[in-house]
Scaffold this motif. Structure first.
Motif, PDB file in Angstrom:
ATOM      1  N   GLN A   1      37.936   7.522  69.784  1.00  0.00           N
ATOM      2  CA  GLN A   1      39.290   8.073  69.670  1.00  0.00           C
ATOM      3  C   GLN A   1      39.267   9.595  69.746  1.00  0.00           C
ATOM      4  O   GLN A   1      40.100  10.201  70.433  1.00  0.00           O
ATOM      5  N   GLU A   2      38.331  10.229  69.064  1.00  0.00           N
ATOM      6  CA  GLU A   2      38.229  11.696  69.091  1.00  0.00           C
ATOM      7  C   GLU A   2      37.945  12.200  70.496  1.00  0.00           C
ATOM      8  O   GLU A   2      38.550  13.172  70.947  1.00  0.00           O
ATOM      9  N   SER A   3      37.034  11.535  71.192  1.00  0.00           N
ATOM     10  CA  SER A   3      36.675  11.944  72.549  1.00  0.00           C
ATOM     11  C   SER A   3      37.863  11.808  73.492  1.00  0.00           C
ATOM     12  O   SER A   3      38.141  12.705  74.293  1.00  0.00           O
ATOM     13  N   LEU A   4      38.572  10.692  73.395  1.00  0.00           N
ATOM     14  CA  LEU A   4      39.730  10.485  74.259  1.00  0.00           C
ATOM     15  C   LEU A   4      40.833  11.491  73.943  1.00  0.00           C
ATOM     16  O   LEU A   4      41.518  11.978  74.850  1.00  0.00           O
ATOM     17  N   ALA A   5      41.017  11.817  72.668  1.00  0.00           N
ATOM     18  CA  ALA A   5      42.040  12.791  72.272  1.00  0.00           C
ATOM     19  C   ALA A   5      41.741  14.164  72.876  1.00  0.00           C
ATOM     20  O   ALA A   5      42.657  14.919  73.190  1.00  0.00           O
ATOM     21  N   LYS A   6      40.454  14.487  73.084  1.00  0.00           N
ATOM     22  CA  LYS A   6      40.056  15.758  73.700  1.00  0.00           C
ATOM     23  C   LYS A   6      40.121  15.687  75.226  1.00  0.00           C
ATOM     24  O   LYS A   6      39.885  16.681  75.895  1.00  0.00           O
TER      25      LYS A   6
ATOM     26  N   ASP B   1      38.115  13.669  76.990  1.00  0.00           N
ATOM     27  CA  ASP B   1      36.803  13.262  77.500  1.00  0.00           C
ATOM     28  C   ASP B   1      36.823  11.792  77.910  1.00  0.00           C
ATOM     29  O   ASP B   1      37.719  11.036  77.543  1.00  0.00           O
ATOM     30  N   VAL B   2      35.793  11.394  78.637  1.00  0.00           N
ATOM     31  CA  VAL B   2      35.601  10.008  79.057  1.00  0.00           C
ATOM     32  C   VAL B   2      34.410   9.456  78.290  1.00  0.00           C
ATOM     33  O   VAL B   2      33.416  10.149  78.086  1.00  0.00           O
TER      34      VAL B   2
ATOM     35  N   PHE C   1      28.973  -1.888  80.407  1.00  0.00           N
ATOM     36  CA  PHE C   1      30.080  -2.410  79.600  1.00  0.00           C
ATOM     37  C   PHE C   1      31.413  -1.942  80.148  1.00  0.00           C
ATOM     38  O   PHE C   1      32.272  -2.740  80.496  1.00  0.00           O
ATOM     39  N   GLY C   2      31.599  -0.620  80.210  1.00  0.00           N
ATOM     40  CA  GLY C   2      32.848  -0.113  80.744  1.00  0.00           C
ATOM     41  C   GLY C   2      33.079   1.340  80.406  1.00  0.00           C
ATOM     42  O   GLY C   2      32.259   1.986  79.759  1.00  0.00           O
ATOM     43  N   THR C   3      34.226   1.832  80.863  1.00  0.00           N
ATOM     44  CA  THR C   3      34.577   3.237  80.688  1.00  0.00           C
ATOM     45  C   THR C   3      35.947   3.360  80.031  1.00  0.00           C
ATOM     46  O   THR C   3      36.916   2.755  80.494  1.00  0.00           O
TER      47      THR C   3
ATOM     48  N   ALA D   1      57.099  11.262  80.117  1.00  0.00           N
ATOM     49  CA  ALA D   1      55.692  11.263  80.514  1.00  0.00           C
ATOM     50  C   ALA D   1      54.827  11.166  79.268  1.00  0.00           C
ATOM     51  O   ALA D   1      55.210  11.619  78.182  1.00  0.00           O
ATOM     52  N   CYS D   2      53.663  10.554  79.403  1.00  0.00           N
ATOM     53  CA  CYS D   2      52.752  10.432  78.264  1.00  0.00           C
ATOM     54  C   CYS D   2      51.329  10.235  78.756  1.00  0.00           C
ATOM     55  O   CYS D   2      51.086  10.061  79.944  1.00  0.00           O
ATOM     56  N   LYS D   3      50.416  10.261  77.840  1.00  0.00           N
ATOM     57  CA  LYS D   3      49.011   9.976  78.131  1.00  0.00           C
ATOM     58  C   LYS D   3      48.707   8.593  77.573  1.00  0.00           C
ATOM     59  O   LYS D   3      49.119   8.270  76.467  1.00  0.00           O
ATOM     60  N   MET D   4      47.994   7.778  78.359  1.00  0.00           N
ATOM     61  CA  MET D   4      47.678   6.409  77.964  1.00  0.00           C
ATOM     62  C   MET D   4      46.179   6.176  78.011  1.00  0.00           C
ATOM     63  O   MET D   4      45.539   6.491  79.020  1.00  0.00           O
ATOM     64  N   PRO D   5      45.609   5.622  76.941  1.00  0.00           N
ATOM     65  CA  PRO D   5      44.199   5.255  77.017  1.00  0.00           C
ATOM     66  C   PRO D   5      44.019   4.083  77.988  1.00  0.00           C
ATOM     67  O   PRO D   5      44.895   3.227  78.106  1.00  0.00           O
TER      68      PRO D   5
END
Length: 96
Positions: free
Chosen positions: A39-44, A46-47, A53-55, A79-83
């Motif tokens: 979650q922290e990485s995605l919030a920044k 990052d990938v 397994f997957g990305t 507009a928004c950001k989606m995981p």
């Protein structure tokens, strides 16, 4: 065909503890750490890539128009950001 029940976190902790010879407490700590850091990485922005397994990544969704299904009234969806999750080859092959 009967729908299979989803595995919950408790069941996942039990299976990881059993397979890895960790205590349930340590297995839960490991899962919680994975979730937290992903979650922290995605919030920044990052990938998080786990080969085979997957990305996990974040995609920008443009603003768009939609309809309220109850009233039929047109609404603006901002507009928004989606995981996102893209499965890796090994994962894709295992579920065929």
């Amino acid at each position: 065909m009967k729908q299979r029940q989803a595995m919950n976190k408790k069941e996942l902790v039990e299976q990881i503890a059993e397979q890895s010879s960790l205590s349930k407490n340590k297995a839960e700590m490991a899962i919680n750490a994975f979730i937290h850091h992903t979650q922290e990485s995605l919030a920044k922005g990052d990938v998080v890539q786990l080969i085979g397994f997957g990305t996990f990544s974040v995609a920008d969704r443009a603003a768009r128009k939609g309809r309220n299904p109850q009233t039929g009234q047109e609404i603006h969806i901002p507009a928004c950001k989606m995981p996102q999750f893209k499965p890796g080859n090994k994962l894709r092959e295992s579920v065929k």
